[in-house]
Design an enzyme around this catalytic site. Structure first.
Site, mmCIF file in Angstrom:
data_model
loop_
_atom_site.group_PDB
_atom_site.id
_atom_site.type_symbol
_atom_site.label_atom_id
_atom_site.label_comp_id
_atom_site.label_asym_id
_atom_site.label_seq_id
_atom_site.Cartn_x
_atom_site.Cartn_y
_atom_site.Cartn_z
ATOM 1 C CG HIS A 189 -2.168 -0.947 0.745
ATOM 2 N ND1 HIS A 189 -2.215 -2.256 1.152
ATOM 3 C CD2 HIS A 189 -3.207 -0.771 -0.094
ATOM 4 C CE1 HIS A 189 -3.261 -2.835 0.604
ATOM 5 N NE2 HIS A 189 -3.873 -1.961 -0.148
ATOM 6 N NE ARG A 296 -6.191 0.369 -2.641
ATOM 7 C CZ ARG A 296 -5.639 0.381 -3.857
ATOM 8 N NH1 ARG A 296 -5.459 1.520 -4.483
ATOM 9 N NH2 ARG A 296 -5.256 -0.749 -4.424
ATOM 10 N NE ARG A 332 -11.180 -1.335 -1.180
ATOM 11 C CZ ARG A 332 -9.919 -1.672 -1.411
ATOM 12 N NH1 ARG A 332 -9.636 -2.618 -2.277
ATOM 13 N NH2 ARG A 332 -8.939 -1.066 -0.793
ATOM 14 C CD GLU A 431 -10.095 -7.814 -2.634
ATOM 15 O OE1 GLU A 431 -8.988 -7.293 -2.803
ATOM 16 O OE2 GLU A 431 -11.001 -7.260 -1.989
ATOM 17 C CG ASP A 455 -5.657 -8.537 -1.575
ATOM 18 O OD1 ASP A 455 -4.558 -8.728 -1.020
ATOM 19 O OD2 ASP A 455 -6.412 -7.601 -1.256
ATOM 20 C CB CYS A 502 -9.708 -1.666 -9.115
ATOM 21 S SG CYS A 502 -10.246 -2.838 -7.870
HETATM 22 C C1 PEP Z 1 -6.596 -5.536 -4.900
HETATM 23 O O1 PEP Z 1 -6.506 -6.388 -4.017
HETATM 24 O O2 PEP Z 1 -6.295 -5.746 -6.087
HETATM 25 C C2 PEP Z 1 -7.066 -4.187 -4.591
HETATM 26 C C3 PEP Z 1 -7.274 -3.305 -5.541
HETATM 27 O O3 PEP Z 1 -7.234 -3.888 -3.275
HETATM 28 P P1 PEP Z 1 -6.054 -3.440 -2.290
HETATM 29 O O4 PEP Z 1 -4.820 -3.234 -3.124
HETATM 30 O O5 PEP Z 1 -6.514 -2.199 -1.631
HETATM 31 O O6 PEP Z 1 -5.968 -4.610 -1.397
HETATM 32 MG MG MG Z 2 -7.393 -6.065 -2.086
#
Ligand code: PEP
Ligand code: MG
Length: 570
Positions: A189, A296, A332, A431, A455, A502
């Site tokens: 992140h 997010r 989300r 995911e 994920d 995404c």
């Molecule tokens: C993902 O898992 O691809 C996603 C977009 O969510 P995050 O990266 O916030 O886990």
């Molecule tokens: Mg994710």
């Protein structure tokens, strides 16, 4: 001059002085003191220093980051000024003749334990404040400096072991020109935040904090994944040229800002942006985003010491919807857990946080938090084209339960006389492999899918997205991932629904041709990747890419897939 290799996490070149965001050593020995009066005085001086430092930080945070971020420091000042904490520390120094460090730590620990056991949530949150304040005073007693990111007032490159999403949320883009970390990967992140802040970043260097001192001059090459420490003047000149060339390339892409994304044979896809806060909107508009494919919302909950209220959330969602002027905005719901922690929720530590109590699992259990967010979203829905998406859905029952709660809140709001849009699409992140495998069943009930490959890849390959040692397994181009993606897109289309993506794969140059061929409808990525992706897609024929997709789906290894794509595209 020293050179470090890492993972290019966010494009561009940054050059500035290093600022280490590293916790100093706060270890000390418990000792007896001869002159307890002098020791009390030493304690008071450390307190005074901590106080003036906190006042400055609070002031700066309020100016630069807003009142909600400054509230944390207000709470710290209250603790610092509280005689209920100070008096027992001074009494302990006098009665036990111990050093101030020990008296401070032991007294504070006692209060922390007491507060953590209380039923009242507000009091439990105070435990975290006491811990933070203790650390600050302790640092002054030991004569070491805590890093204070909100006090940065000149251009810097942040150097850290890792940056948590809440650290990143506190960074001021005006001064933070780039960052480099020891750990992390392209989809951690901190990397995602760097891209949404449009600052170059190199992560996973392993040794950045060992090699880089405060004030070193550092070049972060976010194009190649290199970090240069105290470079020669010649190298600095070379990098100035690389930076210029990159800026030129960007202005070429910028010509496409108001154009739709249409392939060479006339097929339109939507290129949307991933955002973390309403502040990211400008980047989306400047980069020609055709919508928001992932907002997010967890960043609204971070870098503060309590949950955001319904009103605060409403304002944020409304700002994003209005800012996008009728273009689609996929919000989300809270995806906390994994590497995104909320210390004030005080959730028990888990052995496998990425597989644990997170996202929708938490929201379905802590329904108060979930319902507040849904109400804020529903109220904001009349200000634009809102679509709501649930994260980490593993079973149909989870989706149905979440949908029922949303419906209940909607009916309550209508009964209260509030306006709510009646055309809000409701979708899920795909995911978790179980959901991809069962996509045909989900497609009957959801309005859309958004494939979360960040994920999905880690769960499919059982390879932690943050762990470099297994990054060889974390491959978006693996035929197994491509087949799952195909299943999801086909399942959506069979029910007349749309499928987006995404995860970071959606903005990946090597993956885009195949995704176009697989029929993906919406690609959501960091705003800074949009124009480059548009330029790429304009040069591709969808019909050719369909053939390419068919070919690579039948391949055996990632290497074969990459080779086939490169051969066809370059
Ligand atoms: C993902 O898992 O691809 C996603 C977009 O969510 P995050 O990266 O916030 O886990
Ligand atoms: Mg994710």
């Amino acid at each position: 001059m020293t050179f470090l290799n890492g993972i290019a996490a966010s494009n561009g070149i940054a050059m500035a002085k290093a600022y280490r965001l590293v916790e100093p050593d706060l270890n000390f020995e418990k000792k007896t003191v001869e002159d307890s009066t002098a020791e009390v005085e030493r304690f008071r001086q450390a307190m005074a220093k901590a106080k003036s430092e906190l006042e400055l930080i609070r002031e700066r945070a309020e100016q630069e980051l807003g009142a909600d971020k400054a509230a944390i420091f207000e709470a710290h000042l209250l603790v610092l000024n509280d005689p209920e904490l100070n008096t027992p520390i001074e009494d302990k120094i006098k009665s036990e003749n111990v050093n101030a460090e020990a008296a401070l730590k032991e007294t504070a620990d006692m209060f922390v334990t007491m507060f953590e056991q209380m039923d009242n949530e507000y009091m439990r949150e105070r435990a975290a404040d006491i811990r933070d304040v203790t650390k600050r005073v302790l640092a002054h007693l030991l004569g070491v400096q805590l890093a204070n990111p909100s006090m940065i007032s000149e251009e810097v490159i942040i150097v850290a072991d890792d940056l948590t999403p809440s650290d990143t949320a506190q960074l001021n883009k005006q001064y933070v020109k780039g960052f480099t970390t020891n750990i992390g990967g392209r989809t951690s992140h901190s990397a995602i935040m760097a891209r949404s802040m449009e600052i170059p970043a190199v992560v996973g260097t392993k040794t950045a904090t060992e090699e880089i001192n405060n004030g070193d001059f550092v070049i972060v090459d976010g194009l190649k994944g290199e970090v240069h420490i105290n470079p020669t003047p010649e190298l600095v000149d070379q990098y100035k040229k690389v930076h210029e060339d990159y800026e030129k390339q960007k202005s070429e892409w910028a010509k496409l800002v108001n154009e739709p994304t249409v392939s060479a044979d006339g097929h339109h896809v939507e290129l949307a942006a991933n955002i973390g806060t309403p502040n990211d909107l400008k980047g989306v508009i400047d980069n020609g985003g055709e919508g928001i494919g992932l907002y997010r919302t967890e960043f609204l909950y971070m870098g503060r010491d309590q949950l955001p209220t319904e009103e605060e959330q409403f304002e944020a969602y409304k700002a994003v919807l209005e800012g996008m002027n009728g273009k689609p905005v996929v919000v989300r719901t809270l995806d906390i857990g994994g590497d995104k922690e909320l210390p004030y929720l005080q959730l028990p530590k888990e052995l496998n946080p990425f597989l644990g109590f997170r996202a929708i699992r938490l929201c379905l259990e802590e329904q108060g938090i979930f319902r507040t967010q849904l109400r804020a979203l529903l109220r904001a829905s009349i200000y634009g084209n809102l679509k709501i998406m649930f994260p980490m859905i593993a079973t149909l029952n989870e989706f149905r339960e979440a949908k029922a709660i949303l419906e209940e809140e909607k009916q309550k709001l209508i009964a209260e006389g509030q306006q709510v849009a009646d055309n809000i699409e409701l979708g899920i992140m795909v995911e978790i492999p179980s959901t991809a495998v069962l996509a045909d069943q989900f497609a009957k009930e959801v309005d859309f899918f958004s494939i979360g490959t960040n994920d999905l890849i880690q769960y499919t390959m059982a390879a932690d997205r943050m762990n470099q040692r297994v990054s060889y397994l974390y491959q978006p181009y693996s035929p197994s991932i491509l087949r799952l993606v195909k299943m999801v897109i086909d399942a959506a289309h069979a029910e007349g629904k749309w499928a987006g993506m995404c995860g970071e794969m959606a903005g990946d140059e090597t993956a885009i041709p195949v995704l176009l061929g697989l029929g993906l409808d919406e690609f959501s990525m960091s705003a800074t990747s949009i124009l480059k992706a548009r330029s790429l897609i304009k040069g591709l024929k969808k019909s050719d890419m369909e053939q390419l997709a068919q070919e690579v789906l039948n391949m055996q290894t990632t290497e074969q897939v990459v080779e086939a794509i490169n051969k066809r595209i370059k």
